[in-house]
Every structure is written in C-alpha cells, then in structure tokens.
Design an enzyme around this catalytic site. Structure first.
Site, PDB file in Angstrom:
ATOM      1  N   CYS A  65      25.373  -0.647  -0.324  1.00 14.34           N
ATOM      2  CA  CYS A  65      25.900   0.674  -1.029  1.00 14.34           C
ATOM      3  C   CYS A  65      27.478   0.764  -0.949  1.00 14.34           C
ATOM      4  O   CYS A  65      28.061   0.602  -0.047  1.00 14.34           O
ATOM      5  CB  CYS A  65      25.189   2.298  -0.167  1.00 14.34           C
ATOM      6  SG  CYS A  65      25.754   3.591  -1.071  1.00 14.34           S
ATOM      7  N   CYS A  69      29.230   7.028   3.528  1.00 16.32           N
ATOM      8  CA  CYS A  69      28.375   8.122   4.534  1.00 16.32           C
ATOM      9  C   CYS A  69      28.262   7.520   5.714  1.00 16.32           C
ATOM     10  O   CYS A  69      27.764   6.563   6.180  1.00 16.32           O
ATOM     11  CB  CYS A  69      27.246   8.284   3.944  1.00 16.32           C
ATOM     12  SG  CYS A  69      26.973   8.765   2.215  1.00 16.32           S
ATOM     13  N   CYS A  72      24.850   6.466   7.744  1.00 17.80           N
ATOM     14  CA  CYS A  72      23.856   5.629   7.003  1.00 17.80           C
ATOM     15  C   CYS A  72      24.044   3.973   7.199  1.00 17.80           C
ATOM     16  O   CYS A  72      25.243   3.544   7.009  1.00 17.80           O
ATOM     17  CB  CYS A  72      24.164   5.787   5.250  1.00 17.80           C
ATOM     18  SG  CYS A  72      22.783   4.873   4.452  1.00 17.80           S
ATOM     19  N   CYS A 109       7.917   8.813  -2.155  1.00 15.36           N
ATOM     20  CA  CYS A 109       9.555   8.887  -2.187  1.00 15.36           C
ATOM     21  C   CYS A 109      10.144   7.844  -2.598  1.00 15.36           C
ATOM     22  O   CYS A 109      10.405   6.814  -1.848  1.00 15.36           O
ATOM     23  CB  CYS A 109      10.238   9.855  -1.030  1.00 15.36           C
ATOM     24  SG  CYS A 109       9.277  11.429  -0.469  1.00 15.36           S
ATOM     25  N   CYS A 142       8.635  11.542  -5.902  1.00 15.62           N
ATOM     26  CA  CYS A 142       9.873  12.186  -5.784  1.00 15.62           C
ATOM     27  C   CYS A 142      10.963  10.957  -5.554  1.00 15.62           C
ATOM     28  O   CYS A 142      10.688   9.898  -5.233  1.00 15.62           O
ATOM     29  CB  CYS A 142      10.047  12.792  -4.385  1.00 15.62           C
ATOM     30  SG  CYS A 142      11.565  13.737  -4.123  1.00 15.62           S
ATOM     31  N   CYS A 202      14.259  18.958  -3.635  1.00 19.74           N
ATOM     32  CA  CYS A 202      14.299  18.588  -2.573  1.00 19.74           C
ATOM     33  C   CYS A 202      15.649  18.235  -1.885  1.00 19.74           C
ATOM     34  O   CYS A 202      16.343  17.249  -2.261  1.00 19.74           O
ATOM     35  CB  CYS A 202      13.076  17.256  -2.244  1.00 19.74           C
ATOM     36  SG  CYS A 202      13.182  16.757  -0.455  1.00 19.74           S
ATOM     37  N   ARG A 272       9.975  19.803   6.049  1.00 19.40           N
ATOM     38  CA  ARG A 272       9.684  18.357   6.295  1.00 19.40           C
ATOM     39  C   ARG A 272      10.379  17.805   7.668  1.00 19.40           C
ATOM     40  O   ARG A 272      11.634  17.906   7.824  1.00 19.40           O
ATOM     41  CB  ARG A 272       9.844  17.184   5.282  1.00 19.40           C
ATOM     42  CG  ARG A 272       9.306  15.820   5.407  1.00 19.40           C
ATOM     43  CD  ARG A 272       9.333  15.287   4.169  1.00 19.40           C
ATOM     44  NE  ARG A 272       9.057  15.907   3.227  1.00 19.40           N
ATOM     45  CZ  ARG A 272       9.412  15.692   1.991  1.00 19.40           C
ATOM     46  NH1 ARG A 272      10.451  14.821   1.721  1.00 19.40           N
ATOM     47  NH2 ARG A 272       9.141  16.299   0.971  1.00 19.40           N
TER      48      ARG A 272
END
Length: 405
Positions: A65, A69, A72, A109, A142, A202, A272
């Site tokens: 990626c 972040c 992550c 998801c 999702c 979400c 969740r």
C-alpha cells in the site's frame, strides 16, 4: 450509580450522552466495571436482543500500500512479514467468501489495500460481488477499498454491494499524527459518498494507538454525527515492523469500557468487535458480547484470529445466538426497505438523531445526578505485552491452505 441509570435511560430513548458522561464511563474504576457492562448490556439487548451477527473478511489484495498509516502492516515501508499478493480473481474471492458463509457469517467484507480503487479496480470488485451473490444471494457484501472517487459508490451498489466500510480510526485533532498521506476530511468524504449512493455506511475506530480518553470520545461522537449503520471497534494489533509495534496500552478492562462508551453513544447501531479482541480482551471476550452485537469470524486481514469453532462456542456458552440470514440486524426504525439487514437513512433517526478498515483497519457517579470527572486521560499500560498472541496470517485468501472459518 446515577450516571449509569442516566445512560441507560438515554440509550433506550436514543438520546446522546454528554461528553462528560462518555468520559466518565472511560474513567470508571475496575471495581465498578461489571456495573458498566450490565448497564450498557441493557441498551444492547433492548435494540438487538441476544443476537450476534457474524462477519467474514476476505483480503482481496494484500500489502504494497502507498499510504503511511502507522497502525497498518500493509503500509508504505512496512517491514511486517505479512502475505503479499495482488488481486484475487472473482472465483478465488468467491470461494474464500463461501468458507465464511458456511461457518455462519451473514456478511462478507471485501477488503483491498491501497489509497483507493481505480475504475478498473471497481470493475474487478463488481465482478467479485456478482460471483458471491450468485452463490448465495442472501449474503450481505460490504466493500472496503479505501478513498472513493465520484460515482464509484454508485457503481458498487449497482453491482450488488450492500455496504461500504471506511473507518475514521481516531480523532480529527490527532489524525495527522497517525497518517500523513491523506486527511481525516478525506475519510469523512468517503463515508458521505457511501451514504449518498444508498449504501449502508460502516465506519469505526482503532483504540490503543496512544490516544487519550478525549480522543476516543471525539471520534465516537464524530461517528454518531456521520450516522453509520455499523461501527467496528478495532483494538490495535501491534505488528512487528510497523511504527506502533511497541504500543501496548490496552487491558481487557479498558477495552470493555471503550465498547460500553461506544454503545451508550450509539445505542441502536451495530457495534462490532473487530480486530484485536483476541489479543486484548482475551478470556474476557464473552463479556464484550453484552456490549457489541457483531463480531468477525475467524482470521483478519494479515493476522490470525480465534478459531471459527471457538467463536461459535463462545457465543453459545455466553447465552447468545448467531443471527440468521433471514433476520434483520438493525432495529425497525433503521432497517432498510431493501432488506438484508442493512440500514436506511430515510426517515429514521440515526445513531440517536441524524447527525474506516476492518481487522487491522486495512483500507473504548455521584448522588444528585452529577458526573465524576475522569481521574486521568492516560491509559494505564498492560502489565506485559502479549506478543505471543499476535500471529501473521498464513492461511486462507492468497494461500493454498484452508481458511479459518
């Protein structure tokens, strides 16, 4: 405790607590923790009974990626030894999703690392959604693909997506300390795009990144204003090779207080328990079911989760039941006219009044009604980091090994 009675009454009426009340929940001493769980549990059962919704993650594209972040393991410059692979083909993703559905998952998801999808990526994901729906038309899908461009949310909905996930993760004031390659406003914009396209939004948070109680309250109140139908609460999984690998600030008790505060602020929303429950809640996971009405089944994006059969046993032993495919997740005033358990934002009050990635967050009184002030805004550290509980995922999507579902 007058504070808890007040919060229960407000939760049953879908009224917003004050910031002082939310902070007081996070400052509750351990001796009063079971009282907090019992109070928030009343609100949870009022809106969701004893049902637990199961969700299943499929990591469509892992690692590599360009975003930075800090939390992550798939980030730019990550040295975490995670699985790295490019896009799964629709049949591969559909097979992975089927494993979760057969294990009891009601929602799948679909997550992909990256800043956001290209139009070609949206085509790929659309084909995957269609393949999953062909196998099981009742399953909710999702998508979690990062920042959306204009028109992409509409295309995903046309392909059959029910929801879109994009977490806020932390407070606006501290967001720049966690990520520099995009902004907090970018994330808010993507959640709004999902709303506008008619997708069930979400959006949640990550606790345990060194934030203060004020930061946690800020992000949960911001989520209430955004009015998502589901709020995933992630507990940071400190992965070796990431900037936050040494951040071990959470205890099981603090995690429960964070979940309780989230339930009081968002009483009628699907809360969740997402990534990190096994690492930080540990043997107190069953208590968390009294606060949240939704969990992930099996593994996460790049780390292993609890065995799927253990999740099912935990739910049954705690006196809860798995939500069936034919049951609507949300309360009637939020339930979608489209069915399938996703939420609607037409005519219903949101998280009270109308006001980002799963797992590792890919792409918690006095007499007279007064509220005690927080004794400290600095979370106490865990006695010892439980690095033995953090295991890199080596099975499921992107491998030849059977998934954990």
């Amino acid at each position: 405790m007058d504070l808890l009675n007040t919060l229960v009454d407000k939760g049953l009426r879908r009224e917003t607590p004050t910031r002082e009340e939310a902070l007081a929940v996070l400052a509750t001493p351990d001796d009063d923790l079971l009282d907090v769980v019992a109070a928030a549990g009343k609100v949870r059962r009022h809106w969701f009974g004893r049902r637990v919704k199961l969700n299943y993650l499929v990591n469509l594209k892992s690692g590599l990626c360009p975003e930075d972040c800090s939390y992550c393991s798939q980030r730019l410059g990550s040295k975490a030894e995670i699985l790295k692979y490019t896009w799964l083909k629709p049949d591969q993703a559909s097979a992975a999703a089927a494993a979760g559905v057969s294990g009891g998952a009601k929602r799948v998801c679909l997550v992909a690392s990256g800043r956001g999808p290209t139009d070609r990526d949206v085509d790929r994901v659309s084909d995957t959604i269609k393949a999953i729906k062909e196998q099981n038309e009742s399953v909710e899908v999702c998508a979690c693909l990062g920042l959306l461009s204009d028109g992409q949310a509409e295309r995903l909905r046309e392909a059959g997506a029910d929801a879109y996930n994009h977490n806020l993760n932390t407070s606006e004031s501290t967001y720049g300390d966690i990520t520099t390659t995009h902004t907090y406003a970018d994330r808010v914009d993507t959640v709004n795009k999902a709303h506008a396209a008619g997708l069930s939004a979400c959006s949640g948070l990550i606790a345990g990144m060194g934030e203060s109680d004020e930061d946690l309250v800020d992000v949960v109140f911001s989520l209430r204003e955004l009015d998502p139908d589901s709020v995933p609460v992630n507990f940071l999984i400190p992965m070796e090779g990431t900037p936050l690998a040494k951040e071990w600030h959470l205890t099981p008790q603090r995690c429960l207080r964070i979940l309780a505060m989230t339930r009081f602020v968002c009483p009628d929303v699907e809360v969740r328990i997402a990534g990190g429950r096994e690492v930080h809640l540990r043997t107190m996971q069953p208590l968390a079911l009294h606060l949240a009405n939704s969990i992930f089944l099996g593994d996460y994006l790049t780390s292993e989760g609890q065995a799927g059969h253990a999740d099912l046993e935990m739910i049954a032993d705690a006196g809860f039941e798995v939500e069936g495919a034919g049951e609507v997740t949300l309360p009637e005033h939020r339930a979608s006219v489209r069915g399938g358990g996703c939420g609607s934002h037409e005519g219903g009050g949101g998280c009270g009044s109308h006001d980002g990635a799963e797992g590792e967050a890919g792409c918690g009184s006095h007499a007279g009604g007064g509220v005690c002030a927080p004794a400290s805004t600095t979370p106490r550290p865990a006695e010892e980091p439980r690095t033995d509980l953090v295991a890199v995922r080596r099975r499921g999507a992107g491998t030849d090994l059977a998934p954990n579902a």
